[in-house]
Scaffold this active site. Structure first.
Site, mmCIF file in Angstrom:
data_model
loop_
_atom_site.group_PDB
_atom_site.id
_atom_site.type_symbol
_atom_site.label_atom_id
_atom_site.label_comp_id
_atom_site.label_asym_id
_atom_site.label_seq_id
_atom_site.Cartn_x
_atom_site.Cartn_y
_atom_site.Cartn_z
ATOM 1 C CB VAL A 1 35.973 159.287 -18.391
ATOM 2 C CG1 VAL A 1 35.337 159.379 -16.820
ATOM 3 C CG2 VAL A 1 34.955 159.203 -19.262
ATOM 4 C CB ALA A 2 40.768 159.436 -15.863
ATOM 5 C CD1 TRP B 1 35.209 167.010 -19.004
ATOM 6 C CD2 TRP B 1 34.770 165.919 -17.157
ATOM 7 N NE1 TRP B 1 34.034 167.400 -18.626
ATOM 8 C CE2 TRP B 1 33.737 166.748 -17.531
ATOM 9 C CE3 TRP B 1 34.403 164.799 -16.232
ATOM 10 C CZ2 TRP B 1 32.646 167.110 -16.783
ATOM 11 C CZ3 TRP B 1 33.198 164.712 -15.508
ATOM 12 C CH2 TRP B 1 32.386 165.941 -15.735
ATOM 13 C CG HIS B 2 36.168 163.076 -13.301
ATOM 14 N ND1 HIS B 2 35.889 161.831 -14.336
ATOM 15 C CD2 HIS B 2 35.230 162.950 -12.429
ATOM 16 C CE1 HIS B 2 34.553 161.602 -14.077
ATOM 17 N NE2 HIS B 2 34.346 162.225 -12.742
ATOM 18 C CG ASP B 3 41.751 167.260 -11.167
ATOM 19 O OD1 ASP B 3 42.521 168.064 -12.001
ATOM 20 O OD2 ASP B 3 41.826 167.980 -10.026
#
Length: 624
Positions: free
Chosen positions: A504-505, A507-509
């Site tokens: 998730v992290a 994927w965000h950036d």
């Protein structure tokens, strides 16, 4: 319907998303049929009222809470307004980040480039929201008319296939035009990535599809970041040898110059790679839905005597699309579906194809209109806050945090999180509104206001909910889910959470502060899980008030932890959080303020508890 009744309907959970008020396994057609059945409604309400606690809204305890909130909430807004006035010593540091506003006498905080871009393009997006469905109607009537062949009210399988082909062919053509308009020549790069991912699913041996899909798509996330969108000029500089360059220079036009010339046609959004992360989720969804469909090729709702027009959401997601549906045309129509392309919400391929074939019963114009009004009210709230409270500009101007009091630092941090929540909510709701107008019902991303959360687990379920559901289906469940029955199961479960939030992290950036955010979320989940194990609700059934008070104390602590994690990930980073905490506790007054803030938070959490109880009395359990 009066004004207050209509406002109540606007803020009803059913307006936000029918998934919140009905089980995912219940077909919404059944809900519509039971809507006017007064006896059934009373029976359902009586059933759930017997399981929930009596209402506390009109008790002396809650009247006291109302008085506290009536003083605390205006005070918080005053503190944020006070530090935003030109007379404040730090004002000159962030004044350059303000722009003339539409409210007389006030400037607007324009420090957030993401929201500022969205704000400037609202008129164009609103026009597209209306134009796109109208173009579809014209296309359906002139280019691809579908004639009804059945006599009943339920579409025949042939009619359903025609509707799918009609919608998908329009979406495919519009997707190509949309890509070129948004990204210019970079549309070719996106189509190449889509084609490569499609080949991973269609050409590799079946057992290699899931690992290859993950390797390819995570690799794309890193490659997009490291290669900055694969500029043609930079690629030309790498591949062109000096002799070839000299020959091209002699001919009057070098390969590098030609590449830079192509780069100049970048469309409305030249940096396509910034928002491509959301498309990656759809690429994974297509490949894995195809992979799982291979085990259920013979499954058909019609053959199983299930009404395909009345499928529940759970059925739409779990029942695989037909083999012929996994075509490249449908794949592109899904991955670049215009209303959801830029920001989502995320819808699985199976669900998308099902809604293309049969219109969802949840698409009702009255609800869509109320949803649009609710979006407009949220937009108005954001605009008013940005005109009067410059908390984002203050945090971005690297201020001297020592110049602010403990109360000011705390309120600045709290409001910063609310503005982050609003700036994400508004695009998600606008694009979901566009999809609803176009006849597709994706999940709502935001369930609760950011200040209506006390549980880390529940917060993750209600913040970017469609991404949470995507993570469950494609990562969490395949990894085995979680269980804390033994130490070994607990260790494996914690590792599962770490892997999920690491993805998730990333994927965000691809930034260290977001990795730290993801790991902090997992770390802050542990106290909540331990507390739930030591204080099981079943053992406190005879003392519900005492249990509620104990839970509230833990919830207050949990709320502070969540605020810190989100400030690190999305606002000020680790260094900024350290300076804020140091500023709050620089003297004894800071400790006194934290005690008072905790008491106010205690009152707020009690109200949050009662909101959930009120929902339970209606038979609603959002688990967040």
């Amino acid at each position: 319907m009066g004004v207050f009744s209509y406002l109540r309907a606007i803020y009803d959970l059913d307006t936000l998303d029918t998934r919140f008020t009905n089980s995912s396994s219940t077909p919404y057609k059944a809900v519509i049929e039971a809507r006017n059945d007064a006896a059934a409604s009373k029976e359902r309400a009586a059933k759930w009222n017997s399981k929930s606690q009596p209402s506390r809204w009109k008790t002396p305890e809650f009247y006291f809470y109302y008085v506290v909130l009536a003083m605390v909430i205006p005070y918080m807004f005053w503190v944020a307004y006070d530090v935003s006035r030109p007379t404040h010593p730090e004002y000159t540091k962030y004044e350059r980040l303000l722009r003339p506003g539409w409210i007389p006498g006030r400037k607007i905080d324009a420090s957030d480039s993401q929201y500022n871009t969205f704000r400037k393009n609202i008129p164009y997006m609103a026009a597209l929201l209306l134009l796109h469905p109208l173009l579809r109607r014209v296309y359906n009537a002139i280019v691809y008319p579908v004639k009804a062949t059945g006599q009943g009210s339920r579409p025949t399988p042939e009619e359903a296939d025609q509707r799918l082909n009609q919608r998908a062919s329009f979406d495919f053509g519009f997707a190509l035009i949309y890509l070129v308009a948004l990204h210019g020549v970079s549309a070719v790069k996106i189509l190449v990535i889509l084609y490569m991912n499609y080949q991973v699913a269609m050409t590799l041996p079946r057992k290699y599809v899931p690992p290859a899909t993950w390797v390819f798509n995570i690799g794309i996330l890193f490659a997009n970041e490291l290669c900055r969108g694969y500029k043609f000029g930079e690629m030309a500089a790498l591949i062109a040898s000096p002799p070839a360059q000299n020959n091209l220079v002699d001919s009057g036009f070098s390969l590098v110059e030609w590449g830079r010339w192509l780069d100049s046609y970048g469309g409305l959004m030249g940096r396509w790679e910034i928002l491509f992360n959301i498309t990656v989720l759809r690429l994974v969804s297509f490949n894995l839905d195809y992979y799982w469909s291979l085990d259920r090729r013979s499954y058909s709702p019609v053959e199983k005597q299930i009404d395909p027009t009345a499928l529940s959401e759970q059925d739409r997601v779990s029942i695989p699309a037909q083999a012929k549906d996994f075509s490249f045309r449908n794949y592109v129509a899904y991955a670049i579906y215009a209303p959801l392309y830029l920001t989502g919400p995320i819808i699985t391929f199976n669900d998308f194809i099902s809604q293309q074939r049969y219109k969802s019963a949840t698409i009702e114009w009255t609800r869509t209109l109320r949803y649009g009004v609710r979006f407009a009210l949220c937009l108005l709230a954001m605009e008013v806050i940005l005109h009067y409270d410059y908390v984002q500009a203050i945090s971005k101007a690297r201020p001297d945090w020592g110049a602010y009091t403990s109360a000011q630092l705390s309120v600045l941090s709290f409001f910063n999180l609310h503005l982050i929540w609003l700036k994400l909510l508004l695009p998600w709701r606008l694009f979901r509104l566009w999809a609803l107008v176009d006849g597709i019902d994706p999940p709502e991303n935001m369930v609760r206001c950011v200040s209506d959360n006390w549980s880390t687990l529940a917060f993750w379920r209600s913040w970017h909910r469609s991404f949470y559901r995507w993570s469950l289906r494609y990562i969490y469940v395949p990894l085995g889910g979680s269980s804390f029955r033994s130490a070994r199961d607990a260790a494996r479960s914690i590792l599962t959470y770490v892997l999920v939030f690491t993805f998730v992290a990333l994927w965000h950036d691809i930034q260290m502060r977001l990795l730290i955010w993801g790991w902090l979320v997992v770390l802050f989940m542990l106290p909540e899980m331990v507390a739930a194990a030591f204080f099981p609700k079943a053992k406190w059934e005879s003392r519900p008030t005492a249990y509620r008070m104990i839970c509230c104390v833990g919830a207050v602590a949990n709320t502070f932890l969540m605020m810190m994690a989100n400030l690190v990930g999305f606002a000020v980073g680790v260094d900024g959080l350290e300076r804020i905490i140091a500023g709050i506790f620089k003297d004894f007054s800071g400790f006194c303020f934290i005690v008072n803030a905790s008491m106010a938070m205690f009152v707020g959490v009690q109200v949050m508890f009662e909101i959930r109880e009120a929902e339970a009395r209606r038979g609603i359990n959002l688990k967040c």
